[in-house]
Each structure stands twice: as structure tokens, then as C-alpha cells.
Scaffold this active site. Structure first.
Site, PDB file in Angstrom:
ATOM      1  CG  LEU A 242      -1.945  -1.114   1.304  1.00 32.30           C
ATOM      2  CD1 LEU A 242      -2.695  -1.055   2.629  1.00 32.30           C
ATOM      3  CD2 LEU A 242      -2.921  -1.043   0.145  1.00 32.30           C
ATOM      4  NE  ARG A 243       7.072   1.462   1.309  1.00 29.38           N
ATOM      5  CZ  ARG A 243       7.372   1.503   2.596  1.00 29.38           C
ATOM      6  NH1 ARG A 243       7.462   2.666   3.200  1.00 29.38           N
ATOM      7  NH2 ARG A 243       7.576   0.398   3.280  1.00 29.38           N
ATOM      8  CB  ALA A 244       2.215   2.628  -4.798  1.00 31.74           C
TER       9      ALA A 244
ATOM     10  CG  LEU B 170       5.634   5.625   4.126  1.00 29.43           C
ATOM     11  CD1 LEU B 170       6.367   4.636   3.240  1.00 29.43           C
ATOM     12  CD2 LEU B 170       4.722   6.486   3.290  1.00 29.43           C
TER      13      LEU B 170
END
Length: 345
Positions: free
Chosen positions: A241-243, A326
Site C-alpha cells: 500500500l506504500r504507492a 508511512l
């Protein structure tokens, strides 16, 4: 006396990279920039200009061949031997606090050192436990790494840790090349005069970033923008889910850059490739994954995020907490409702 720095405002071309650097100056939690390209493309010049946008923060270059002790800090041997007590000797990460840490040829560093740099850049804190020392200190810096892919790649897990990734055009057009050389020669001939010539433009760029940084927390992370981004990331085949989170933060920073009150379609489009270039599995152009404006974002701003702006927590407070982290962010209420409905039998 500090040596004059080539102003970012005077750099010819490289507009996408300049924008990516400015957006990181507006919201450091985007996670830094990885620049791909050969030598001689002014990568370090651009990165030095970024430090100025942060308010004259330090610009620290990671020394070639630096050891882990040199990077994180270690025991002060003089104090240990002369005074008989353990004392912490700060390293490169402490020196970079509040500025930019520039890592040339990051792909040639051992993986564990790259991982270490990315961990500290994300948390903003350097914790050291060694040689009888337990110490931690602030290390809030923007990480700018460069690499030439012909000399080796970064593992996907490390690539993903950089917020943005861009590739520089190694063959600028003749007129652009000529103007680059003119400005470089003018700077080398009389750095002080060149900096003075561009002082007004550089001050305007610095002020624009500062104003955008101040308004960032008032721009909501609304459902409409979130739905576009999560759908596009799914279609691009990105892992994790970082993008999604980087893209959403970057779109909001771009909205602040434009002095807008809400994330709009233009913001999502503008930063799509920055966030997806090094993460997508689908080879399509990033912007082709984004649905047209009329399909997703209501034209009337009053219809967007009504419930999101009634204390549901998707407007982040301004300030420095959570530098680069993040961490999970509150989900807009409309999306919560849809997710809840999906779970019902």
C-alpha cells in the site's frame, strides 16, 4: 564562509525533477526521491537546491565507502580512553538533520546500509545500541539518491521505500544544452554575481514552497481522490500500500503547490508517474490508469468530502510529527461505510 550554491530556480530543464523535489520540500513524508541517469546531469546541483527550499538546511553527501559506524555514529574513543566514560560521537545522519542527505550511486551501497538509511529517513529518528551506548537523536532529512541502472539495480523492496523515482533525459535538445552551458559558465566565472542575479526567482520559489507547506494540513484526503488512486494502484499491479499512500500525499502536496483547497484531477495526474514508475508491474503509462475527471471527481467542491470534513480525521494537522513515516492514516468516512457494507453477508 559557505560556498555559493547554484540556485534551483536557475536550472534549465529537468522540470519533472524540480517539481518532485519541491513537493518533497512541501511534504517530507512523501519519502524522498530516487534519480536515475548517467553522470553529468546536474543531479547533485538539483539536490543542493532542495536544501535551500527547506530553509537553508544542511546538505550532506554520504561519503563513498562510509561504514555503518560513520553513518549512524559510534563510541567517542577520546572520551572513552581519556575520561573513562562512554559518549556518543554523532555520524552522518546527525549532520543531515533538518536538511538533505544526498547519496550518489545508492545502488552500489550494501543493501543493509540502504535499508538503514531508508528506515531513519522514514522515522526521523536515529537509534543506536552498540559499544555500551544507548542513544537516539533526531534525523529529519530528505533522502535523495541517484543511480545509473547500467551499474546495477536496487532490489524491489528497497526501490519501494523511496517515495518518488524519476529518470533524467540524458540527451537534452541542442538549444537547451547551450543554455545549460551558458549558465554553468556564468556561475563558475562569478558565483556570487550569478546567485545575486537569480536571488529574486529563488526567493519566490522558496516562498511558494513555504506557503504550500503551511496550507498542506487544511487540504482533505477525500474519498474521491482516494478511490481514484487505490483503483489505479490495483490496476498497475503494485504490491503493498506504500504507492497508494505516497501518491495520495503527493497529490495533496501538488494541490497545495497550486494553492488549491482540494485535491483535483490535475493533481493526481501530475504525480502519478513519480509514485508508480518504480512500483508498477503493468507497463502502461501511469496516467492511462486514471479515469476521466467527470467519472470520479464531482465538479462542485461542496459535494466532495462533506462528511470527511466534519471531524472524521482525514485532515492531517500541520507540524513535524510523523516525519517521513508511512503510518496508517484515517480512512475517509464514505469509504469506511462502503467497506463496512462489503463485509455484510
Amino acid at each position: 564562509m559557505t560556498a555559493p550554491v547554484f540556485p534551483l530556480a536557475a536550472v534549465v530543464g529537468a522540470e519533472p525533477l524540480k517539481l518532485a523535489l519541491c513537493l518533497n520540500a512541501i511534504d517530507p513524508r512523501i519519502g524522498g526521491v530516487l534519480i536515475e541517469g548517467p553522470r553529468g546531469m546536474a543531479k547533485s546541483t538539483l539536490a543542493r537546491g532542495l536544501a535551500d527550499l527547506l530553509g537553508d538546511g544542511p546538505f550532506i553527501t554520504l561519503p563513498l565507502g562510509a561504514s555503518e559506524e560513520r553513518i549512524v555514529g559510534t563510541l567517542d574513543l577520546d572520551a572513552a580512553l581519556g575520561e573513562g566514560r562512554a559518549r556518543f560521537a554523532p555520524g552522518v545522519l546527525a549532520a543531515a538533520d533538518g536538511g538533505v542527505l544526498y547519496v550518489d550511486e545508492v545502488n552500489l551501497l550494501p543493501d543493509h546500509l540502504v535499508d538503514l538509511l531508508l528506515d531513519v529517513a522514514a522515522s526521523g529518528v536515529n537509534r543506536v545500541e552498540r559499544d555500551g551506548i544507548s542513544h537516539e537523536h533526531a534525523a529529519r532529512f530528505l533522502l535523495v539518491g541517484t543511480m545509473n541502472p547500467e551499474e546495477g539495480e536496487l532490489r524491489p523492496q528497497l526501490l519501494d521505500r523511496f517515495g518518488f523515482a524519476l529518470a533524467l533525459d540524458s540527451r537534452p535538445a541542442p538549444l537547451e544544452r547551450a543554455e545549460i552551458l551558458r549558465r554553468r559558465l556564468a556561475f563558475d566565472s562569478d558565483p556570487a554575481a550569478f546567485v545575486a542575479q537569480w536571488a529574486s526567482d529563488q526567493a519566490q520559489l522558496r516562498e511558494r514552497c513555504a506557503q504550500a507547506r503551511a496550507r498542506l494540513g487544511s487540504i482533505p484526503l477525500d474519498d474521491a481522490a482516494l478511490e481514484i488512486i487505490t483503483t489505479a494502484c490495483h490496476q498497475a499491479g503494485v504490491d503493498g500500500l506504500r504507492a497508494d499512500l505516497v501518491w495520495l500525499r503527493a497529490a495533496r502536496a501538488h494541490a497545495a503547490w497550486r494553492d488549491a483547497a482540494l485535491i483535483e484531477h490535475v493533481d493526481i495526474i501530475a504525480v502519478a508517474d513519480f509514485a508508480l514508475r518504480h512500483r508498477r508491474r503493468d507497463i502502461k503509462d501511469s496516467t492511462s490508469l486514471i479515469p476521466p475527471l467527470e467519472e470520479r471527481l464531482p465538479s462542485d467542491p461542496s459535494e466532495r468530502g462533506k462528511s470527511d470534513q466534519q471531524g472524521q480525521g482525514d485532515v492531517e494537522p500541520s507540524g513535524d510529527d510523523g516525519w517521513g513515516a508511512l503510518a496508517a492514516e484515517p480512512v475517509a468516512s464514505g469509504l469506511r461505510r462502503r467497506l463496512g457494507e462489503a463485509k455484510k453477508p
